[in-house]
Design an enzyme around this catalytic site. Structure first.
Site, PDB file in Angstrom:
ATOM      1  N   ARG A  48       3.684  -1.346  -5.975  1.00 16.56           N
ATOM      2  CA  ARG A  48       3.116  -0.481  -4.897  1.00 16.56           C
ATOM      3  C   ARG A  48       4.004  -0.957  -3.781  1.00 16.56           C
ATOM      4  O   ARG A  48       3.637  -1.963  -2.769  1.00 16.56           O
ATOM      5  CB  ARG A  48       1.731  -1.068  -4.495  1.00 16.56           C
ATOM      6  CG  ARG A  48       0.937  -0.312  -3.379  1.00 16.56           C
ATOM      7  CD  ARG A  48      -0.507  -1.108  -3.478  1.00 16.56           C
ATOM      8  NE  ARG A  48      -1.335  -0.581  -2.302  1.00 16.56           N
ATOM      9  CZ  ARG A  48      -1.356  -0.996  -1.083  1.00 16.56           C
ATOM     10  NH1 ARG A  48      -0.616  -2.053  -0.830  1.00 16.56           N
ATOM     11  NH2 ARG A  48      -1.931  -0.541  -0.292  1.00 16.56           N
ATOM     12  N   SER A 120      -8.601   5.078  -7.960  1.00 17.72           N
ATOM     13  CA  SER A 120      -9.478   4.270  -7.023  1.00 17.72           C
ATOM     14  C   SER A 120     -10.641   5.118  -6.834  1.00 17.72           C
ATOM     15  O   SER A 120     -10.532   6.408  -6.456  1.00 17.72           O
ATOM     16  CB  SER A 120      -8.885   4.285  -5.659  1.00 17.72           C
ATOM     17  OG  SER A 120      -7.631   3.178  -5.941  1.00 17.72           O
ATOM     18  N   LYS A 149      -4.290  -4.068   2.975  1.00 15.59           N
ATOM     19  CA  LYS A 149      -4.092  -2.617   3.145  1.00 15.59           C
ATOM     20  C   LYS A 149      -4.679  -2.232   4.390  1.00 15.59           C
ATOM     21  O   LYS A 149      -6.015  -2.396   4.899  1.00 15.59           O
ATOM     22  CB  LYS A 149      -5.257  -2.143   1.988  1.00 15.59           C
ATOM     23  CG  LYS A 149      -5.216  -0.664   1.951  1.00 15.59           C
ATOM     24  CD  LYS A 149      -5.919  -0.132   0.730  1.00 15.59           C
ATOM     25  CE  LYS A 149      -6.431   1.276   0.749  1.00 15.59           C
ATOM     26  NZ  LYS A 149      -5.344   2.250   0.221  1.00 15.59           N
TER      27      LYS A 149
END
Ligand code: TZP
Ligand code: MG
Length: 224
Positions: A48, A120, A149
């Site tokens: 990521r 998600s 995040k």
């Protein structure tokens, strides 16, 4: 086309200690970080590479290749976050998308039936849609407050997972957000198949030891 890329029991097993990282999350070389995490027993890895400090273009591709090769040497699935083209170019094991990313149905179509698709989901409706789109698992979070995040949604607590299960969602679930060695058991008790972790592994004093402990906790061996 079959809707699910992988046998769901295999997916559940792979979700147990699902390490996520990009260079922006690491205090040392991401290749060294992943080596230690693999040695500690992580069961899946998601690349990521995201945010201001993230690598792009050729640098991102080169890092991805290196990390993928490491995962392959351990037989650990290598998943790419939100970059279908990269995943296809590398023949990665799968892709994870959020609700604002490429449509899950499109990702499934383009990856084919044999790859792992993660989505998600914040509501039972999103979870059902993900299943219809061919998702193998859903990521649910943030379970606890997270620093990793910037645009994370409202904290759900482990109750968020209990609610998904109570509403009949049987798809494999991995909890994400603020999960540590101290609270991972609560995520598993709530009905998750595994924990997704960034900082509790990337920022650990000993990365290998941290991964090892997550492995023990999620295998039902209790907190070490
Ligand atoms: N999605 C929801 S929370 C989160 C993502 C990617 C970040 C999780 O990172 P950490 O450091 O394990 O809280
Ligand atoms: Mg995303």
């Amino acid at each position: 086309m079959s809707r699910n890329g992988m046998d769901s029991e295999k997916v559940r097993a792979a979700l147990r200690v699902y390490f996520i990282a990009g260079s922006q999350d690491c205090l040392q070389n991401p290749v060294d970080v992943l080596k230690q995490a693999l040695a500690g027993g992580i069961t899946m890895f998601q690349f990521r590479e995201k945010g201001k400090a993230a690598r792009t273009g050729e640098q991102k591709l080169e890092l991805a290749k290196e990390l993928q090769a490491l995962c392959q040497s351990y037989g650990v699935p290598f998943i790419v976050n939100d970059d279908l083209e990269l995943a296809l170019a590398l023949d990665a094991d799968g892709v994870h998308v959020g609700q604002e990313d490429e449509l899950a149905s499109v990702v499934r179509e383009r990856m084919g039936p044999d790859k792992i698709l993660g989505v998600s989901a914040h509501t039972a409706q999103e979870a059902r849609q993900a299943m219809a789109d061919g998702a193998d698992y859903i990521g649910v979070g943030p379970i606890f407050p997270t620093q990793s995040k910037a645009d994370a949604k409202e904290v759900k607590g482990p109750e968020g997972i209990i609610e998904f299960r109570q509403s009949g969602i049987q798809l494999p679930i991995v909890g994400i957000g603020g999960i540590t060695l101290d609270n991972a058991h609560l995520v598993m008790q709530a009905g998750a198949d595994g924990v997704s972790v960034i900082s509790a592994i990337t920022h650990a004093t000993s990365i290998e030891e941290s991964a090892k402990r997550f492995s023990h906790i999620t295998s039902g061996n209790g907190i070490l």
